[in-house]
Design a protein around this motif. Structure first.
Motif, PDB file in Angstrom:
ATOM      1  N   LEU A 185       1.069  -1.269  -0.158  1.00 31.19           N
ATOM      2  CA  LEU A 185      -0.149  -0.094  -0.118  1.00 31.19           C
ATOM      3  C   LEU A 185       0.792   1.151  -0.116  1.00 31.19           C
ATOM      4  CD1 LEU A 185      -2.788  -0.964   2.623  1.00 31.19           C
ATOM      5  CD2 LEU A 185      -2.641  -1.275   0.044  1.00 31.19           C
ATOM      6  N   ALA A 186       0.243   2.446  -0.465  1.00 28.78           N
ATOM      7  CA  ALA A 186       0.886   3.529  -0.637  1.00 28.78           C
ATOM      8  C   ALA A 186       1.128   4.055   1.055  1.00 28.78           C
ATOM      9  CB  ALA A 186       0.317   4.552  -1.430  1.00 28.78           C
ATOM     10  N   LEU A 187       2.131   4.674   1.127  1.00 22.98           N
ATOM     11  CA  LEU A 187       2.209   5.343   2.526  1.00 22.98           C
ATOM     12  C   LEU A 187       1.192   6.429   2.700  1.00 22.98           C
ATOM     13  CD1 LEU A 187       6.117   6.092   2.742  1.00 22.98           C
ATOM     14  CD2 LEU A 187       4.785   4.675   4.413  1.00 22.98           C
ATOM     15  N   GLY A 188       0.826   6.580   3.958  1.00 18.93           N
ATOM     16  CA  GLY A 188      -0.247   7.381   4.169  1.00 18.93           C
ATOM     17  C   GLY A 188      -1.742   6.906   4.009  1.00 18.93           C
ATOM     18  N   SER A 189      -1.785   5.664   3.275  1.00 20.79           N
ATOM     19  CA  SER A 189      -3.185   4.997   3.387  1.00 20.79           C
ATOM     20  C   SER A 189      -3.744   4.837   4.649  1.00 20.79           C
ATOM     21  CB  SER A 189      -2.853   3.794   2.470  1.00 20.79           C
ATOM     22  OG  SER A 189      -2.481   3.761   1.186  1.00 20.79           O
ATOM     23  N   ASP A 216       1.468  -6.546   3.685  1.00 25.82           N
ATOM     24  CA  ASP A 216       2.698  -6.808   3.839  1.00 25.82           C
ATOM     25  C   ASP A 216       3.735  -5.589   3.888  1.00 25.82           C
ATOM     26  OD1 ASP A 216       1.759  -9.474   4.002  1.00 25.82           O
ATOM     27  OD2 ASP A 216       2.410  -9.880   1.973  1.00 25.82           O
ATOM     28  N   GLU A 217       3.537  -4.655   3.069  1.00 27.17           N
ATOM     29  CA  GLU A 217       4.343  -3.311   3.209  1.00 27.17           C
ATOM     30  C   GLU A 217       3.742  -2.125   2.703  1.00 27.17           C
ATOM     31  OE1 GLU A 217       8.680  -2.548   0.919  1.00 27.17           O
ATOM     32  OE2 GLU A 217       7.815  -4.510   0.743  1.00 27.17           O
ATOM     33  N   LEU A 218       4.332  -1.213   3.043  1.00 29.60           N
ATOM     34  CA  LEU A 218       3.662   0.277   2.874  1.00 29.60           C
ATOM     35  C   LEU A 218       5.086   1.044   2.253  1.00 29.60           C
ATOM     36  CD1 LEU A 218       2.165   1.588   6.332  1.00 29.60           C
ATOM     37  CD2 LEU A 218       1.074   0.673   4.000  1.00 29.60           C
ATOM     38  N   ALA A 219       4.793   1.838   1.006  1.00 31.74           N
ATOM     39  CA  ALA A 219       5.745   2.342   0.417  1.00 31.74           C
ATOM     40  C   ALA A 219       5.405   3.584  -0.290  1.00 31.74           C
ATOM     41  CB  ALA A 219       6.277   1.465  -0.708  1.00 31.74           C
ATOM     42  N   ALA A 220       6.481   4.322  -0.742  1.00 34.51           N
ATOM     43  CA  ALA A 220       5.993   5.436  -1.772  1.00 34.51           C
ATOM     44  C   ALA A 220       5.422   5.089  -3.024  1.00 34.51           C
ATOM     45  CB  ALA A 220       7.153   6.690  -1.774  1.00 34.51           C
TER      46      ALA A 220
END
Length: 123
Positions: free
Chosen positions: A76-80, A106-110
């Motif tokens: 998912l996108a950071l800030g979601s 599983d992960e957050l990313a830009a």
């Protein structure tokens, strides 16, 4: 945390093999539905790239079918708002597949961190 399901040898021997055509269709629909949800950057394939549906000659990354349940692993996108996006993924995949669904964040990313790979992979 989701714990892996372990079947005894006897249980595995009596389970019919899933139909590859149905498995492929379900996994493909699940992948497409999850990727259509805003804030989903991609599907996650695990630390060792093991999260995928294995089919004859190809794989569908980020989706596993276990005992009739669709497991979708998302990046998912950071800030979601994680509960909101996970709920949207759950609803989209359940509607597309008609199967029970578990969503794994599983992960957050830009958003520009990881380019989506919409294609199914060949082995």
């Amino acid at each position: 945390m989701t714990l892996p399901v372990s079947l005894s040898v006897a249980e595995r021997q009596h389970r019919p093999d899933p139909d590859p055509g149905t498995t492929a269709e379900t996994a493909s629909r699940a992948r497409a539905a999850a990727l259509d949800v805003p804030q989903v950057i991609d599907l996650h394939t695990g630390r060792l790239s093991e999260v995928r549906t294995y089919l004859p000659g190809r794989t569908i990354p980020g989706v596993r079918l276990v005992n009739g349940t669709v497991h979708v692993h998302v990046l998912l996108a950071l800030g979601s708002r994680i509960p909101d996006v996970a709920g949207a993924v759950h609803e989209a995949v359940a509607t597309a597949t008609g199967a029970p669904v578990l969503v794994h964040v599983d992960e957050l990313a830009a958003p520009d961190h990881h380019e989506r790979d919409h294609e199914e992979h060949t082995r």
